[in-house]
Design a protein around this motif. Structure first.
Motif, PDB file in Angstrom:
ATOM      1  N   ALA A 121       9.712   8.602  -1.473  1.00 36.36           N
ATOM      2  CA  ALA A 121      10.195   8.206  -2.802  1.00 36.36           C
ATOM      3  C   ALA A 121       9.297   8.859  -3.847  1.00 36.36           C
ATOM      4  O   ALA A 121       8.198   8.376  -4.129  1.00 36.36           O
ATOM      5  CB  ALA A 121      10.183   6.694  -2.951  1.00 36.36           C
TER       6      ALA A 121
ATOM      7  N   ALA B  12       4.076  15.671  -7.972  1.00 35.63           N
ATOM      8  CA  ALA B  12       3.504  15.034  -6.789  1.00 35.63           C
ATOM      9  C   ALA B  12       2.682  16.037  -5.985  1.00 35.63           C
ATOM     10  O   ALA B  12       1.592  15.727  -5.502  1.00 35.63           O
ATOM     11  CB  ALA B  12       4.617  14.441  -5.926  1.00 35.63           C
TER      12      ALA B  12
ATOM     13  N   ALA C 224      -0.546  16.633  -7.792  1.00 40.29           N
ATOM     14  CA  ALA C 224      -1.410  15.451  -7.668  1.00 40.29           C
ATOM     15  C   ALA C 224      -2.061  15.395  -6.291  1.00 40.29           C
ATOM     16  O   ALA C 224      -3.258  15.147  -6.169  1.00 40.29           O
ATOM     17  CB  ALA C 224      -0.606  14.182  -7.934  1.00 40.29           C
ATOM     18  N   LEU C 225      -1.275  15.651  -5.247  1.00 36.57           N
ATOM     19  CA  LEU C 225      -1.820  15.573  -3.886  1.00 36.57           C
ATOM     20  C   LEU C 225      -2.853  16.674  -3.643  1.00 36.57           C
ATOM     21  O   LEU C 225      -3.903  16.427  -3.059  1.00 36.57           O
ATOM     22  CB  LEU C 225      -0.683  15.669  -2.862  1.00 36.57           C
ATOM     23  CG  LEU C 225       0.273  14.473  -2.836  1.00 36.57           C
ATOM     24  CD1 LEU C 225       1.360  14.678  -1.780  1.00 36.57           C
ATOM     25  CD2 LEU C 225      -0.483  13.169  -2.582  1.00 36.57           C
TER      26      LEU C 225
ATOM     27  N   MET D  94      -6.057  15.880  -5.363  1.00 37.20           N
ATOM     28  CA  MET D  94      -6.746  14.826  -4.625  1.00 37.20           C
ATOM     29  C   MET D  94      -7.463  15.399  -3.400  1.00 37.20           C
ATOM     30  O   MET D  94      -8.638  15.098  -3.160  1.00 37.20           O
ATOM     31  CB  MET D  94      -5.736  13.761  -4.209  1.00 37.20           C
ATOM     32  CG  MET D  94      -6.333  12.574  -3.498  1.00 37.20           C
ATOM     33  SD  MET D  94      -5.077  11.273  -3.293  1.00 37.20           S
ATOM     34  CE  MET D  94      -4.977  11.208  -1.524  1.00 37.20           C
TER      35      MET D  94
ATOM     36  N   LEU E 278      -8.769   8.834   6.175  1.00 37.68           N
ATOM     37  CA  LEU E 278      -8.739   8.066   4.926  1.00 37.68           C
ATOM     38  C   LEU E 278      -7.788   8.704   3.914  1.00 37.68           C
ATOM     39  O   LEU E 278      -7.014   8.022   3.241  1.00 37.68           O
ATOM     40  CB  LEU E 278     -10.147   7.973   4.328  1.00 37.68           C
ATOM     41  CG  LEU E 278     -11.140   7.080   5.084  1.00 37.68           C
ATOM     42  CD1 LEU E 278     -12.565   7.297   4.574  1.00 37.68           C
ATOM     43  CD2 LEU E 278     -10.752   5.612   4.947  1.00 37.68           C
ATOM     44  N   TYR E 279      -7.867  10.016   3.818  1.00 40.53           N
ATOM     45  CA  TYR E 279      -7.006  10.706   2.850  1.00 40.53           C
ATOM     46  C   TYR E 279      -5.545  10.677   3.297  1.00 40.53           C
ATOM     47  O   TYR E 279      -4.646  10.519   2.470  1.00 40.53           O
ATOM     48  CB  TYR E 279      -7.496  12.150   2.626  1.00 40.53           C
ATOM     49  CG  TYR E 279      -8.543  12.232   1.537  1.00 40.53           C
ATOM     50  CD1 TYR E 279      -9.852  11.833   1.774  1.00 40.53           C
ATOM     51  CD2 TYR E 279      -8.227  12.669   0.258  1.00 40.53           C
ATOM     52  CE1 TYR E 279     -10.813  11.879   0.784  1.00 40.53           C
ATOM     53  CE2 TYR E 279      -9.180  12.720  -0.747  1.00 40.53           C
ATOM     54  CZ  TYR E 279     -10.473  12.334  -0.478  1.00 40.53           C
ATOM     55  OH  TYR E 279     -11.412  12.370  -1.477  1.00 40.53           O
TER      56      TYR E 279
ATOM     57  N   MET F  89      -3.928   7.507   2.181  1.00 44.69           N
ATOM     58  CA  MET F  89      -3.548   7.459   0.768  1.00 44.69           C
ATOM     59  C   MET F  89      -2.365   8.373   0.479  1.00 44.69           C
ATOM     60  O   MET F  89      -1.462   8.028  -0.284  1.00 44.69           O
ATOM     61  CB  MET F  89      -4.744   7.832  -0.110  1.00 44.69           C
ATOM     62  CG  MET F  89      -5.879   6.818  -0.022  1.00 44.69           C
ATOM     63  SD  MET F  89      -7.244   7.176  -1.161  1.00 44.69           S
ATOM     64  CE  MET F  89      -6.531   6.686  -2.736  1.00 44.69           C
TER      65      MET F  89
ATOM     66  N   LYS G  89       0.920   6.757   1.900  1.00 46.43           N
ATOM     67  CA  LYS G  89       1.404   5.624   1.117  1.00 46.43           C
ATOM     68  C   LYS G  89       1.919   6.067  -0.256  1.00 46.43           C
ATOM     69  O   LYS G  89       2.908   5.533  -0.767  1.00 46.43           O
ATOM     70  CB  LYS G  89       0.284   4.592   0.959  1.00 46.43           C
ATOM     71  CG  LYS G  89      -0.004   3.825   2.243  1.00 46.43           C
ATOM     72  CD  LYS G  89      -1.391   3.185   2.243  1.00 46.43           C
ATOM     73  CE  LYS G  89      -1.512   2.074   1.230  1.00 46.43           C
ATOM     74  NZ  LYS G  89      -2.870   1.479   1.252  1.00 46.43           N
ATOM     75  N   SER G  90       1.245   7.063  -0.856  1.00 46.03           N
ATOM     76  CA  SER G  90       1.603   7.434  -2.228  1.00 46.03           C
ATOM     77  C   SER G  90       2.987   8.066  -2.333  1.00 46.03           C
ATOM     78  O   SER G  90       3.598   8.034  -3.398  1.00 46.03           O
ATOM     79  CB  SER G  90       0.562   8.399  -2.802  1.00 46.03           C
ATOM     80  OG  SER G  90       0.667   9.656  -2.164  1.00 46.03           O
ATOM     81  N   VAL G  91       3.491   8.625  -1.236  1.00 46.30           N
ATOM     82  CA  VAL G  91       4.815   9.258  -1.289  1.00 46.30           C
ATOM     83  C   VAL G  91       5.882   8.461  -0.550  1.00 46.30           C
ATOM     84  O   VAL G  91       7.082   8.761  -0.677  1.00 46.30           O
ATOM     85  CB  VAL G  91       4.786  10.691  -0.699  1.00 46.30           C
ATOM     86  CG1 VAL G  91       3.772  11.553  -1.440  1.00 46.30           C
ATOM     87  CG2 VAL G  91       4.498  10.650   0.792  1.00 46.30           C
ATOM     88  N   ALA G  92       5.448   7.461   0.212  1.00 47.85           N
ATOM     89  CA  ALA G  92       6.403   6.741   1.069  1.00 47.85           C
ATOM     90  C   ALA G  92       7.456   5.996   0.255  1.00 47.85           C
ATOM     91  O   ALA G  92       7.178   5.506  -0.831  1.00 47.85           O
ATOM     92  CB  ALA G  92       5.658   5.758   1.977  1.00 47.85           C
ATOM     93  N   ALA G  93       8.656   5.930   0.849  1.00 47.83           N
ATOM     94  CA  ALA G  93       9.758   5.191   0.189  1.00 47.83           C
ATOM     95  C   ALA G  93       9.508   3.695   0.330  1.00 47.83           C
ATOM     96  O   ALA G  93       8.815   3.248   1.235  1.00 47.83           O
ATOM     97  CB  ALA G  93      11.087   5.564   0.822  1.00 47.83           C
TER      98      ALA G  93
END
Lengths: 199, 199
Positions: free
Chosen positions: B152, B159, B162-163, B166, B188-189, B192, B195-199
């Motif tokens: 999502a 995006a 941003a990734l 990061m 760890l990365y 993140m 989760k940050s892109v998951a629907a």
DNA sequence: CGTTGATCTGAACAGGCGTTCAATTATGCT
DNA sequence: AGCATAATTGAACGCCTGTTCAGATCAACG
């Protein structure tokens, strides 16, 4: 014994001083600290190179003062905002504030990240401490979210570094008047930040 | 008419050439392009400054070649990895590869991000195109995830930026032998990123 | 072994560097 | 008006800059 008062200290200083800092800021950001000469800065101010030494002991201190002022402004501005109680609102506020503040000062931000190696070890330490203070405020928000069970983060230090790096990236490509408004960018980034830490 | 063959072309070139690039890489990364002189590079190689001009037409081209080689290596290495079919495995592989590759070449990475302004406009364009190609591969993965309904993301371009920002952040603080291993950092990365892109 | 040409030296070029300082100018006070 | 002093100039200091090039050096070939 009262000696006659002389000219108020900095009667010109009040004009030339800021001009020196502005010129240095602009030129350092544009060409890089090492590629800018004191004579170029002086020319931008409209003065001879020697006159700059009324306002800075040397070139490196001029750079250091720009960085230090920037980071102190950052910390002060963030303190003025306060911190919300709830983790998600607090993190949202941090995200919005960070993007806003950094977007308003692209030159200071650029210099503060790019020219660290041109500082003496002592000056570098001062800047690092200021930056660390800022990072720690984000870590505190993250920790609070973990404590309350609404964030799922394995390592707050790494998560804080990852989020700040992500947010800093905005400055490398965002331009006012482009495809997206700053408010839209803030919303897109908040979406990713929120999801990346959510439980 | 057969003229006697002279010394094989670059019989010393094969030794000195790489040494020049290595010395320039190390010094540029350490002190910055503008702060390094041709004489310093020559001294590191063990040669006089004039000899460098057998290996580069000028200082700026030396920088450009380092950047270009780095980005071409990056694209080639990523191509060699292939791309998985499913979005999450593909994104996980991208994350792992990016952190790994960049961790192995801290100097090249540093230079390729910090010294862009020292390139001529034409050379800058070449580097930007290469970097854009890499970014586009991440965008493709993100788009595929959206199409399949597992990601999502409102804006794949933002995006992707941003990734990558990061992930690039890892290089600013990670040191082998520190608190975390590289494998732990990758985990760890990835958490993140996922989760940050998951629907 | 002598020749060939790649490689390297060492000096030169024209200019720029950060910084200092005596002398000069400009300003605000009494 | 006259004075104290802040602000600025302009020249000088010693040193470094990227780049060029004639001449010396070197390694490998026929």
């Amino acid at each position: 014994m009262l000696r006659p008062m002389a000219r108020t200290q900095g009667s010109h200083s009040g004009i030339t001083g800021p001009k020196v800092r502005e010129a240095a800021l602009k030129l350092f950001a544009d060409k890089g600290f090492a590629a800018v000469s004191m004579r170029q800065i002086a020319a931008e101010v409209g003065v001879q190179a020697g006159a700059l030494y009324n306002y800075t002991p040397d070139k490196q201190t001029l750079l250091f003062d720009l960085m230090k002022t920037h980071l102190e402004d950052l910390l002060a501005a963030q303190e003025a905002e306060g911190t919300r109680e709830m983790p998600f609102p607090a993190l949202r506020e941090f995200t919005r504030f960070h993007i806003n503040f950094h977007n308003e000062r692209p030159e200071e931000v650029f210099i503060a990240y790019m020219e660290l190696r041109n500082l003496s070890p002592e000056n570098f330490g001062v800047i690092e401490t200021l930056r660390r203070t800022y990072e720690r405020r984000l870590e505190d928000i993250l920790q609070r979210g973990i404590d309350k069970g609404v964030f799922a983060i394995a390592d707050t230090r790494i998560a804080a570094m990852a989020l700040i790096a992500m947010l800093n990236g905005v400055n490398t490509w965002f331009r006012e008047g482009g495809r997206l408004s700053l408010a839209e960018v803030q919303e897109l980034y908040w979406d990713m930040v929120r999801k990346s830490v959510a439980a």
